[in-house]
Scaffold this active site. Structure first.
Site, PDB file in Angstrom:
ATOM      1  N   LYS A 153      -5.024   7.993 -13.180  1.00 43.71           N
ATOM      2  CA  LYS A 153      -4.624   8.967 -12.158  1.00 43.71           C
ATOM      3  C   LYS A 153      -5.258  10.325 -12.374  1.00 43.71           C
ATOM      4  O   LYS A 153      -5.522  11.048 -11.420  1.00 43.71           O
ATOM      5  CB  LYS A 153      -3.091   9.102 -12.116  1.00 43.71           C
ATOM      6  CG  LYS A 153      -2.417   7.912 -11.448  1.00 43.71           C
ATOM      7  CD  LYS A 153      -1.037   8.252 -10.943  1.00 43.71           C
ATOM      8  CE  LYS A 153      -0.448   7.109 -10.138  1.00 43.71           C
ATOM      9  NZ  LYS A 153       0.941   7.336  -9.768  1.00 43.71           N
ATOM     10  N   LYS A 184      -6.292  -7.087  -2.302  1.00 38.55           N
ATOM     11  CA  LYS A 184      -4.853  -6.976  -2.109  1.00 38.55           C
ATOM     12  C   LYS A 184      -4.484  -6.135  -0.876  1.00 38.55           C
ATOM     13  O   LYS A 184      -5.147  -5.137  -0.599  1.00 38.55           O
ATOM     14  CB  LYS A 184      -4.295  -6.302  -3.373  1.00 38.55           C
ATOM     15  CG  LYS A 184      -2.810  -6.281  -3.522  1.00 38.55           C
ATOM     16  CD  LYS A 184      -2.409  -5.545  -4.798  1.00 38.55           C
ATOM     17  CE  LYS A 184      -2.114  -4.095  -4.483  1.00 38.55           C
ATOM     18  NZ  LYS A 184      -1.092  -3.463  -5.307  1.00 38.55           N
ATOM     19  N   LYS A 187      -0.880  -0.268   0.578  1.00 36.25           N
ATOM     20  CA  LYS A 187      -0.431   0.724   1.553  1.00 36.25           C
ATOM     21  C   LYS A 187      -1.426   1.866   1.724  1.00 36.25           C
ATOM     22  O   LYS A 187      -1.410   2.549   2.732  1.00 36.25           O
ATOM     23  CB  LYS A 187       0.977   1.239   1.234  1.00 36.25           C
ATOM     24  CG  LYS A 187       1.188   1.913  -0.095  1.00 36.25           C
ATOM     25  CD  LYS A 187       2.546   2.612  -0.111  1.00 36.25           C
ATOM     26  CE  LYS A 187       3.476   2.201  -1.242  1.00 36.25           C
ATOM     27  NZ  LYS A 187       3.009   2.457  -2.595  1.00 36.25           N
TER      28      LYS A 187
HETATM   29  P1  ATP Z   1      -0.961   1.710  -3.414  1.00 30.73           P
HETATM   30  O1  ATP Z   1      -1.770   1.333  -2.217  1.00 30.73           O
HETATM   31  O2  ATP Z   1      -0.474   3.140  -3.403  1.00 30.73           O
HETATM   32  O3  ATP Z   1      -1.546   1.256  -4.710  1.00 30.73           O
HETATM   33  P2  ATP Z   1       0.711  -0.605  -3.203  1.00 30.73           P
HETATM   34  O4  ATP Z   1       0.952  -0.977  -1.779  1.00 30.73           O
HETATM   35  O5  ATP Z   1      -0.315  -1.368  -3.943  1.00 30.73           O
HETATM   36  O6  ATP Z   1       0.425   0.927  -3.292  1.00 30.73           O
HETATM   37  P3  ATP Z   1       2.738  -0.133  -5.251  1.00 30.73           P
HETATM   38  O7  ATP Z   1       3.535   1.078  -4.883  1.00 30.73           O
HETATM   39  O8  ATP Z   1       1.709  -0.021  -6.310  1.00 30.73           O
HETATM   40  O9  ATP Z   1       2.102  -0.756  -3.900  1.00 30.73           O
HETATM   41  O10 ATP Z   1       3.697  -1.320  -5.644  1.00 30.73           O
HETATM   42  C1  ATP Z   1       5.052  -1.408  -5.325  1.00 30.73           C
HETATM   43  C2  ATP Z   1       5.481  -2.839  -5.599  1.00 30.73           C
HETATM   44  O11 ATP Z   1       4.946  -3.722  -4.590  1.00 30.73           O
HETATM   45  C3  ATP Z   1       4.987  -3.409  -6.932  1.00 30.73           C
HETATM   46  O12 ATP Z   1       6.025  -4.179  -7.513  1.00 30.73           O
HETATM   47  C4  ATP Z   1       3.818  -4.293  -6.552  1.00 30.73           C
HETATM   48  O13 ATP Z   1       3.645  -5.354  -7.467  1.00 30.73           O
HETATM   49  C5  ATP Z   1       4.228  -4.813  -5.174  1.00 30.73           C
HETATM   50  N1  ATP Z   1       3.054  -5.074  -4.328  1.00 30.73           N
HETATM   51  C6  ATP Z   1       2.210  -4.149  -3.816  1.00 30.73           C
HETATM   52  N2  ATP Z   1       1.249  -4.720  -3.056  1.00 30.73           N
HETATM   53  C7  ATP Z   1       1.483  -6.049  -3.083  1.00 30.73           C
HETATM   54  C8  ATP Z   1       0.833  -7.193  -2.482  1.00 30.73           C
HETATM   55  N3  ATP Z   1      -0.247  -7.062  -1.715  1.00 30.73           N
HETATM   56  N4  ATP Z   1       1.332  -8.420  -2.722  1.00 30.73           N
HETATM   57  C9  ATP Z   1       2.434  -8.570  -3.499  1.00 30.73           C
HETATM   58  N5  ATP Z   1       3.091  -7.544  -4.094  1.00 30.73           N
HETATM   59  C10 ATP Z   1       2.633  -6.292  -3.896  1.00 30.73           C
END
Ligand code: ATP
Ligand code: LTN
Length: 332
Positions: free
Chosen positions: A114, A196, A199
């Site tokens: 980060k 993946k 968001k």
């Molecule tokens: P960013 O885009 O900010 O990295 P993110 O959408 O990847 O965010 P996180 O906030 O890092 O999400 O994760 C929150 C939770 O959601 C974690 O437990 C993570 O494992 C789960 N998660 C996030 N994206 C996925 C996905 N595509 N499939 C399954 N689980 C997910």
């Protein structure tokens, strides 16, 4: 009674990936671990390790709380609260900063990643973040802390800090166990199914947000990238797009992937996608309705008030014990 603690950062709109990979499992845990007391909080203090707009942050905090309840978190079983409303988190966070050493914090992978992204300067709480996270957990004598892979290192540090404090000052904290919930589906991007669903993706068509308009959700599913073959078969390597859609279909319907393959044996992609689009919209409709109703009702504040009070009762006792152990103030 065992205790479970977990925090969620209010950092923007939740996706179908967040729901199927994390929230849905969390809701299942509340049923499975019926003898466990749950403390779940919105980690707003953790959000200010990077710059935040106050209006957006305020909105995200409420929105996240409402969405969790709308998805099925049961306030009768779970104390849901906002971290900054329980001042003991800051108090113990500071004590944890005096328990941890700077090189231990500098070693954290999340910090190393980060800090590279912070062009406007690295705030000191980006470094000390794991001390506050340790406090979040140790305040409640948590036995179980469900976290994703990326948080395991912070949990390991929390265990070390609890043991160190106990050794130096006498038994004070429960050493929490790492807990990996059953793995859920990893949901992939709708426009590039080899990466993946995330968001923070710049392409809106790649991501289903839980609060997207339902017609928009249907269109996103219908226009999801798939291969040029026509068979509805699960094969992540050769057919990542259709495999991702099968995973989503399976998780929201409870049907196994082979069952779906059989159901759509003589069908085509357009029919399959159209069915999934309808099913997903119907699945999310009641969640969205509950979400909007909660945001407009006083119930949300009642839940958050009760959650805060329950958390405070536990946290206050703990912080007094810690101050006493350290010789702070006038507590004997
Ligand atoms: P960013 O885009 O900010 O990295 P993110 O959408 O990847 O965010 P996180 O906030 O890092 O999400 O994760 C929150 C939770 O959601 C974690 O437990 C993570 O494992 C789960 N998660 C996030 N994206 C996925 C996905 N595509 N499939 C399954 N689980 C997910
Ligand atoms: N750091 C976590 C959120 C978090 C947390 C916690 C999780 C803050 N405090 C305590 C479990 C226990 C994250 O970024 N997902």
């Amino acid at each position: 009674m065992k205790r479970l603690v977990s925090g969620i950062q209010p950092s923007g709109n939740l996706t179908l990936g967040n729901y199927l990979g994390a929230i849905k499992q969390f809701i299942a845990l509340q049923e499975e671990l019926s003898e466990t007391e749950f403390f779940i909080f919105i980690a707003d203090l953790h959000a200010i390790t990077v710059s935040q707009d106050k209006t957006a942050l305020r909105k995200n905090i409420r929105s996240l709380a409402a969405l969790y309840l709308a998805c099925g978190l049961d306030p009768k079983k779970v104390h849901l609260f906002i971290q900054s409303e329980v001042i003991e988190h800051n108090q113990l966070g500071y004590i944890m900063e005096s328990t941890v050493y700077v090189p231990e914090l500098e070693r954290m992978t999340q910090y190393k990643d980060k800090k590279l992204k912070q062009q406007a300067g690295i705030r000191s709480n980006l470094l000390t973040y794991p001390a506050l996270m340790a406090a979040d957990i140790l305040l409640y004598d948590a036995d179980i802390v469900p976290v994703g892979e990326d948080q395991k290192q912070h949990l390991e540090l929390t265990r070390n800090l609890a043991e160190r404090f106990n050794q130096q000052h006498g038994d004070t904290f429960i050493v929490p166990e790492p807990f990996t919930p059953k793995v859920g589906g990893k949901i992939m991007s709708l426009t590039d199914p080899t990466k993946k669903m995330s968001k923070s993706d710049d392409n809106q068509k790649a991501v289903v947000y839980l609060l997207d308009d339902l017609n928009q959700i249907k269109n996103k599913i219908k226009s999801a990238v798939t291969d040029s073959d026509t068979k509805i078969r699960y094969n992540v390597k050769d057919k990542p797009g259709i495999s991702n859609l099968l995973t989503i279909y399976s998780l929201i319907s409870g049907l196994k992937i082979p069952e779906l393959e059989q159901m759509y044996e003589n069908s085509n992609y357009a029919t399959f996608k159209s069915d999934l689009a309808e099913k997903l919209a119907e699945y999310l409709r009641p969640i969205q309705e509950r979400y909007h109703a909660l945001l407009a009702s006083p119930e949300l504040d009642t839940v958050l008030d009760e959650g805060r009070d329950a958390a405070k009762r536990v946290a206050y006792k703990k912080i007094m014990k810690v101050y006493k152990r350290l010789g702070l103030g006038r507590i004997k």
